[in-house]
Design a protein around this motif. Structure first.
Motif, mmCIF file in Angstrom:
data_model
loop_
_atom_site.group_PDB
_atom_site.id
_atom_site.type_symbol
_atom_site.label_atom_id
_atom_site.label_comp_id
_atom_site.label_asym_id
_atom_site.label_seq_id
_atom_site.Cartn_x
_atom_site.Cartn_y
_atom_site.Cartn_z
ATOM 1 N N ASP A 155 -16.301 73.116 16.398
ATOM 2 C CA ASP A 155 -15.646 73.054 17.709
ATOM 3 C C ASP A 155 -14.577 74.128 17.884
ATOM 4 O O ASP A 155 -13.971 74.225 18.953
ATOM 5 C CB ASP A 155 -14.936 71.699 17.897
ATOM 6 N N ASP B 72 -25.295 67.903 24.075
ATOM 7 C CA ASP B 72 -24.047 68.316 23.426
ATOM 8 C C ASP B 72 -24.339 68.595 21.942
ATOM 9 O O ASP B 72 -23.666 68.103 21.046
ATOM 10 C CB ASP B 72 -22.970 67.224 23.590
ATOM 11 N N ASP C 7 -17.014 60.673 14.408
ATOM 12 C CA ASP C 7 -16.700 61.425 15.619
ATOM 13 C C ASP C 7 -15.742 60.654 16.543
ATOM 14 O O ASP C 7 -15.983 59.481 16.847
ATOM 15 C CB ASP C 7 -18.022 61.696 16.349
ATOM 16 N N ARG D 174 -16.759 77.215 21.832
ATOM 17 C CA ARG D 174 -17.168 76.603 20.566
ATOM 18 C C ARG D 174 -18.357 77.329 19.941
ATOM 19 O O ARG D 174 -18.595 77.211 18.743
ATOM 20 C CB ARG D 174 -17.480 75.119 20.790
ATOM 21 N N ASP E 13 -19.062 72.360 26.476
ATOM 22 C CA ASP E 13 -17.640 72.393 26.813
ATOM 23 C C ASP E 13 -17.338 73.623 27.681
ATOM 24 O O ASP E 13 -16.901 73.510 28.838
ATOM 25 C CB ASP E 13 -16.836 72.416 25.505
HETATM 26 O O1 TEU Z 1 -15.182 66.553 19.322
HETATM 27 C C1 TEU Z 1 -14.144 65.870 19.930
HETATM 28 C C2 TEU Z 1 -13.077 66.634 20.595
HETATM 29 O O2 TEU Z 1 -12.282 66.020 21.255
HETATM 30 C C3 TEU Z 1 -12.913 68.081 20.487
HETATM 31 O O3 TEU Z 1 -13.042 68.667 19.289
HETATM 32 C C4 TEU Z 1 -13.654 68.817 21.556
HETATM 33 O O4 TEU Z 1 -14.919 69.239 21.154
HETATM 34 C C5 TEU Z 1 -12.851 70.010 21.956
HETATM 35 O O5 TEU Z 1 -11.556 69.623 22.162
HETATM 36 C C6 TEU Z 1 -13.410 70.595 23.214
HETATM 37 O O6 TEU Z 1 -12.495 71.527 23.720
HETATM 38 C C7 TEU Z 1 -16.251 65.816 18.836
HETATM 39 C C8 TEU Z 1 -17.310 66.720 18.254
HETATM 40 O O7 TEU Z 1 -16.801 67.373 17.136
HETATM 41 C C9 TEU Z 1 -17.794 67.638 19.324
HETATM 42 O O8 TEU Z 1 -18.687 68.611 18.852
HETATM 43 C C10 TEU Z 1 -18.442 66.796 20.396
HETATM 44 O O9 TEU Z 1 -18.772 67.592 21.491
HETATM 45 C C11 TEU Z 1 -17.529 65.673 20.867
HETATM 46 O O10 TEU Z 1 -16.858 65.003 19.815
HETATM 47 C C12 TEU Z 1 -18.330 64.623 21.588
HETATM 48 O O11 TEU Z 1 -19.122 63.908 20.680
#
Ligand code: TEU
Length: 555
Positions: A328, A62, A201, A415, A386
């Motif tokens: 994201d 990820d 995060d 993303r 995602d």
């Molecule tokens: O993101 C958390 C999150 O819930 C969202 O931004 C998500 O990526 C998005 O809704 C998907 O549709 C954080 C990080 O910013 C992201 O890059 C990671 O993938 C995620 O946590 C897991 O660590």
């Protein structure tokens, strides 16, 4: 936590996605040395803090949010020595550095998880959210953020484990005090290396409720109402903050899906453990019924409503983190602006909003260039876990029969729109790499790039630089009150920022049509900045051109 004046309130943050920023060793992946080479670029833009997305050792399932060693830099990005050079280079330029703290989960390659799955009774046995049960009987109905169930059955331990994200990202068990100790120790370790804080995060997911109750099955993300803002979040974060952040005057920014303004007051108010947080309200406006697959229209009035409610809600307690883009989200100019005819006007209007609202603005790499979404044509071009998991899951389940049938929505939401390489100039691969870039470069790089932007007086880049400088020169833009004007206007977002010594008016036409607006303001004015020339100073009745943004000092 609220401090009257604080360095992190006055700062403009620039987010760097290292993988896509600048590659110096030709492997197609950006690296830390690549950032070091661009330090003067950041200095010229005038930013005060850099937030670095994860650079820790990681299998990159990820894109680094799956950490396998919190105290090591991944080889792809360089070495600890490179990182120290970056830290020192930033600090020499009075730019602070914050890192990304990913501790709701680890990678399944982390030594804790390997030990945990091998030996349930050992030291690490209780580090994760394990549940007994039969392989065909899910512990509850929670979903993964990326589609499918949030549980995976582990054949080795013969138990289920929770993963709110990818199956390679098992959730840590924060109920275990040893886990909380580990986290405090690693946070302290990084603060001792001289960093200035963390972006945390999904930090409001760390406390799962007793009994892990089923969620409402009709939600887009089933279980969210249970695992977001769980029973012990504040207590765990309070403890962490006292042991670490508070000792260093470090900045703590939470990423917190599913929070209300009231929640934010608690998290970031006087007794709260965070300085500020990222909420998701404005980036959910284009979801129909919260459904990822359904792109809906968003309206200027709704956008104004969200921002003004958060401005007013955190006026006396707490503090806002402001963002339109991040790694994201699709590119804001493509989403909330116009990435064709009015790219300059809309990117600068959105930039004006970001930099003049009350709160700490977060700019994402390329936003200062008006970088746009990428025209993805096939799943092969997409790396984002995602989008990939969702599409592959839907294909698998027979809900869709081809990528083609969902191409438009994937193009809109993916993303990777934010993750394509930074466009530095019009040379091959936009000057990002001499090798083959890990994600394709946006074909518009020949016109949309930093060199071209910086060479023009009237450009998205120079406008952002000037707006940052303006914010630096006017305390009122940091600490002043926010007074929302014409809340019912369908096109114009207008507000006054005011303190004892100054009043500044911001008017933004957020549409591609002319907008007539009658503003309840009077008095002599001085234009401080605008994305169109404008001579008249009678503001009572204005026709704003498409995406026109103006900042005035009122007498
Ligand atoms: O993101 C958390 C999150 O819930 C969202 O931004 C998500 O990526 C998005 O809704 C998907 O549709 C954080 C990080 O910013 C992201 O890059 C990671 O993938 C995620 O946590 C897991 O660590």
């Amino acid at each position: 936590m609220t401090d009257e004046n604080a360095w992190w309130k006055e700062a403009v943050v620039y987010q760097i996605y290292p993988k896509s920023f600048n590659d110096t060793d030709g492997d197609g992946v950006g690296d830390i040395q690549g950032i070091v080479e661009k330090l003067d670029y950041l200095d010229d833009l005038g930013v005060d803090v850099v937030w670095l997305n994860p650079v820790y050792e990681s299998p990159q399932e990820d894109d680094g949010y799956d950490v396998s060693d919190y105290r090591a830099i991944d080889d792809r990005f360089g070495s600890m020595e490179d990182w120290e050079r970056l830290r020192d280079g930033l600090h020499e330029r009075d730019i602070r550095l914050i890192m990304d703290l990913v501790v709701n989960h680890t990678s399944d390659q982390h030594a804790w998880f390997t030990a945990s799955r091998e030996d349930p009774d050992g030291e690490y046995g209780d580090y994760y959210m394990w549940m007994p049960g039969e392989p065909d009987d899910l512990p509850n109905n929670w979903g993964s953020c990326f589609g499918g169930p949030a549980w995976r059955y582990d054949r080795e331990r013969e138990e289920w484990y929770l993963h709110l994200f990818d199956p390679t990202q098992p959730d840590l068990n924060w109920r275990n005090p040893d886990v909380r100790d580990e986290v405090a120790e690693l946070v302290d370790w990084w603060l001792q290396q001289g960093i200035d804080g963390f972006r945390m995060d999904v930090i409001n997911f760390i406390s799962k409720p007793e009994g892990l109750p089923d969620g409402d099955p009709d939600q887009d993300w089933v279980g969210l109402d249970h695992f977001a803002n769980g029973p012990h979040v504040t207590e765990y974060l309070q403890e962490l903050s006292e042991r670490t952040f508070d000792q260093y005057d470090a900045m703590a920014v939470g990423e917190t899906p599913n929070v209300s303004v009231e929640d934010a007051r608690e998290y970031t108010g006087d007794d709260g453990p965070l300085d500020m947080l990222f909420h998701f309200e404005h980036v959910r406006l284009d979801f129909v019924e919260k459904d990822w697959w359904d792109v809906g229209d968003w309206h200027v009035r709704e956008l104004k409503e969200v921002f003004s409610r958060w401005q007013e809600g955190l006026a006396d307690e707490g503090w806002n983190a402001l963002y339109l883009d991040n790694h994201d989200q699709p590119r804001s100019v493509s989403r909330f602006g116009d990435d064709e005819q009015y790219r300059y006007e809309s990117a600068t209007a959105l930039g004006t909003m970001l930099l003049t609202l009350r709160g700490t603005p977060f700019l994402y790499q390329g936003q200062e260039l008006g970088m746009t979404n990428y025209p993805f044509d096939s799943l092969d071009e997409i790396r984002d876990a995602d989008a990939r998991n969702r599409v592959l899951g839907a294909l698998d389940a027979g809900k869709i029969d081809s990528f083609e049938s969902v191409k438009d929505v994937v193009r809109y939401r993916c993303r990777d729109n934010a993750r394509t390489p930074m466009q530095w100039d019009d040379s091959e691969n936009a000057g990002f790499t001499d090798g083959s870039p890990w994600l394709p470069v946006n074909p518009n790089y020949e016109t949309v790039n930093a060199a071209a932007e910086r060479a023009r007086d009237r450009s998205i880049w120079t406008y952002h630089r000037d707006c940052i400088a303006l914010r630096d020169d006017h305390d009122v833009l940091v600490y002043g009150d926010f007074d929302h004007l014409v809340p019912d206007h369908e096109q114009v977002f207008a507000y006054v920022r005011a303190d004892d010594s100054e009043r500044v008016l911001v008017t933004l036409n957020l549409t591609a049509q002319d907008a007539l607006v009658e503003l309840p303001v009077s008095g002599a004015v001085e234009q401080l900045l605008g994305n169109y020339d404008r001579d008249e100073t009678d503001l009572a009745s204005l026709t704003l051109r498409p995406y026109e943004a103006q900042i005035y000092r009122l007498s």
